[in-house]
Enzyme design. Structure first.
Site, mmCIF file in Angstrom:
data_model
loop_
_atom_site.group_PDB
_atom_site.id
_atom_site.type_symbol
_atom_site.label_atom_id
_atom_site.label_comp_id
_atom_site.label_asym_id
_atom_site.label_seq_id
_atom_site.Cartn_x
_atom_site.Cartn_y
_atom_site.Cartn_z
ATOM 1 N N SER A 1 0.673 -1.119 0.004
ATOM 2 C CA SER A 1 -0.014 -0.058 0.003
ATOM 3 C C SER A 1 0.964 1.312 -0.046
ATOM 4 C CB SER A 1 -0.939 0.023 1.104
ATOM 5 O OG SER A 1 -2.033 1.048 0.959
ATOM 6 N N CYS A 2 0.955 1.840 0.871
ATOM 7 C CA CYS A 2 1.673 3.193 1.153
ATOM 8 C C CYS A 2 2.900 3.442 1.971
ATOM 9 C CB CYS A 2 0.611 4.242 1.491
ATOM 10 S SG CYS A 2 -1.104 4.104 0.552
ATOM 11 N N ASP A 3 3.580 4.486 1.805
ATOM 12 C CA ASP A 3 4.473 5.015 2.869
ATOM 13 C C ASP A 3 4.475 6.488 3.180
ATOM 14 O OD1 ASP A 3 6.666 2.613 2.795
ATOM 15 O OD2 ASP A 3 5.926 2.838 0.589
ATOM 16 N N GLU B 1 -2.189 4.459 6.505
ATOM 17 C CA GLU B 1 -1.642 3.225 5.915
ATOM 18 C C GLU B 1 -2.513 2.080 6.014
ATOM 19 O OE1 GLU B 1 1.473 3.365 4.113
ATOM 20 O OE2 GLU B 1 1.877 5.444 4.834
ATOM 21 N N ARG C 1 9.625 -2.007 2.417
ATOM 22 C CA ARG C 1 9.601 -0.778 2.447
ATOM 23 C C ARG C 1 9.811 0.168 3.719
ATOM 24 N NH1 ARG C 1 5.124 -1.786 0.404
ATOM 25 N NH2 ARG C 1 3.990 -0.053 1.321
#
Length: 420
Positions: free
Chosen positions: A5-7, A92, A236
């Protein structure tokens, strides 16, 4: 499932140059999802009003603050954004031992927007989110093209501090960040430094047999999947830590953009999930200086332009980055939901899509276009730096600042449209 997904990142003095807080986020979503940049002005609401979020209706606040949001265009909430008081929030997807609720409630993205609309400091945003979480819960499908549900973590920053808020169903822990650097990704990351927590979080973990009540309580270790290996060097989260520490002491908005554009780390994601929107904010600790928020509104930050936005009165509506709306006919509003998928591309997205095709088709033309995009971005970064050095803010220009940058970006794309 693969945790993708995201950072989200934050750097606080003394890790930054210029006594500023720097916030950044990549929103990694299904590859063809459109993300729009949309502005909502401050508003006063009468008593007893109701508010329709993505899936459920909740009580409206008496007053809401002006917000700028980067959001998947099918839903009410946002992946990331900022408000007029210099509060920034990104969320997140996280998973763990606690089952994800499929019943429709507030999405994590709804909580991002609600926190921004209702809180004028980072800590108040934490209060807002946990109160709403307790009252309404979190749950429901987080994508219009696949079944995708999760718990949420949040990075919340203002001019002076940042908070990490991580959830597992109704349970949560929060960590205050006052200096240095911090990031979150798709894993629980709060360990033993817990500054605030759900009053029954430890008791619940003990009852479930996840914690013996004797060892030092570690939120991530207790609530994450057993034997979670997501913190290995391939993750990540770990790569984000390394990049933040690489620039620690010299962090600027440009270096944050560099981190978001990093492909080797996987932070700039490609594939079935890709980076569909990016945001970088500069939050000066000096309250006399404006906060500046940069958004792409397009996929792949390496091939996008970060464009600045500053809160001033009478902001021009951001027409070129607003997606079409479908009202009650939207497949998200009808039950059963998601029976079809309309074209949600906004004007900038369409032009950028054409530009990416040119970049892929012709190396020389694509190189020249990317050079022009970087020149535009650097010109705006230079102009914004003068503003931050208290060289004066042209309010008349700032009203149209983001919109004019979008138009300038689209001109770059239009000048090459005949190539294909």
């Amino acid at each position: 499932m693969e945790l993708t997904s995201c950072d989200t990142f934050v750097a606080l003095p003394p890790a930054t140059i210029g006594n500023r807080v720097i916030f950044g986020k990549n929103s990694d979503r299904v590859f063809d999802e459109v993300q729009e940049i949309i502005y909502f002005p401050a508003a006063f609401h009468g008593p007893g009003r109701k508010l329709e979020c993505t899936y459920i209706e909740i009580e409206q606040a008496t007053e809401t603050y002006a917000v700028i949001l980067s959001r998947p265009s099918w839903l009410w909430g946002a992946e990331m954004g900022a408000n007029e008081h210099g509060v920034c929030i990104g969320n997140e997807a996280v998973w763990g031992r606690e089952a994800v609720q499929e019943e429709e409630a507030l999405l994590g993205m709804d909580l991002v927007r609600l926190g921004l609309e209702r809180a004028d400091t980072a800590e108040k945003a934490v209060n807002t989110i946990v109160e709403l979480l307790e009252k309404y819960g979190q749950g429901g499908n987080c994508s219009e093209s696949m079944v995708f549900s999760y718990h949420n973590s949040f990075l919340i920053a203002d001019r002076h501090e940042a908070w990490i808020l991580e959830t597992a169903g109704q349970y949560w822990a929060a960590e205050k960040v006052e200096e240095g650097v911090r990031n979150i990704s798709n894993q629980l990351s709060i360990a033993t430094k817990i500054d605030r927590e759900h009053p029954k979080m430890r008791e619940y973990a003990k009852d479930k047999g996840w914690w013996d009540g004797e060892k030092e309580f570690n939120f991530a270790a207790v609530y994450a999947y057993p034997n979670n290996t997501w913190t290995t060097s391939s993750g990540r989260y770990y790569e984000g830590c390394k990049l933040l520490n690489k620039f620690k002491g010299n962090m600027t908005s440009e270096t944050m953009m560099e981190i978001l554009r990093d492909k080797e780390s996987g932070i700039n994601m490609e594939g079935e999930f890709q980076t569909t929107g990016s945001m970088v904010s500069i939050l000066p600790t000096d309250p006399s200086l404006p906060c500046i928020h940069f958004f792409t509104g397009t996929p792949n930050p390496e091939r996008s332009v970060f464009k600045p936005f500053i809160f001033v009165p009478n902001i021009t509506q951001l027409l070129e980055t607003n997606s079409p709306t479908f009202g009650h006919e939207d497949p998200v509003k009808k039950k059963p939901r998601f029976q079809s998928k309309p074209d949600r591309r906004h004007s900038l997205y369409l032009k950028h899509e054409q530009a990416l095709a040119i970049i892929e088709a012709d190396e020389e033309t694509g190189k020249k276009m990317l050079e022009r995009m970087r020149i535009l971005e650097k010109e705006m970064l230079k102009e914004m730096e003068l503003v931050l050095q208290n060289k004066g803010l042209d309010v008349n220009r700032t009203v149209n600042l983001f919109s004019q940058c979008v138009k300038n970006e689209m001109k770059i794309y239009e000048s090459n449209v005949g190539f294909l």
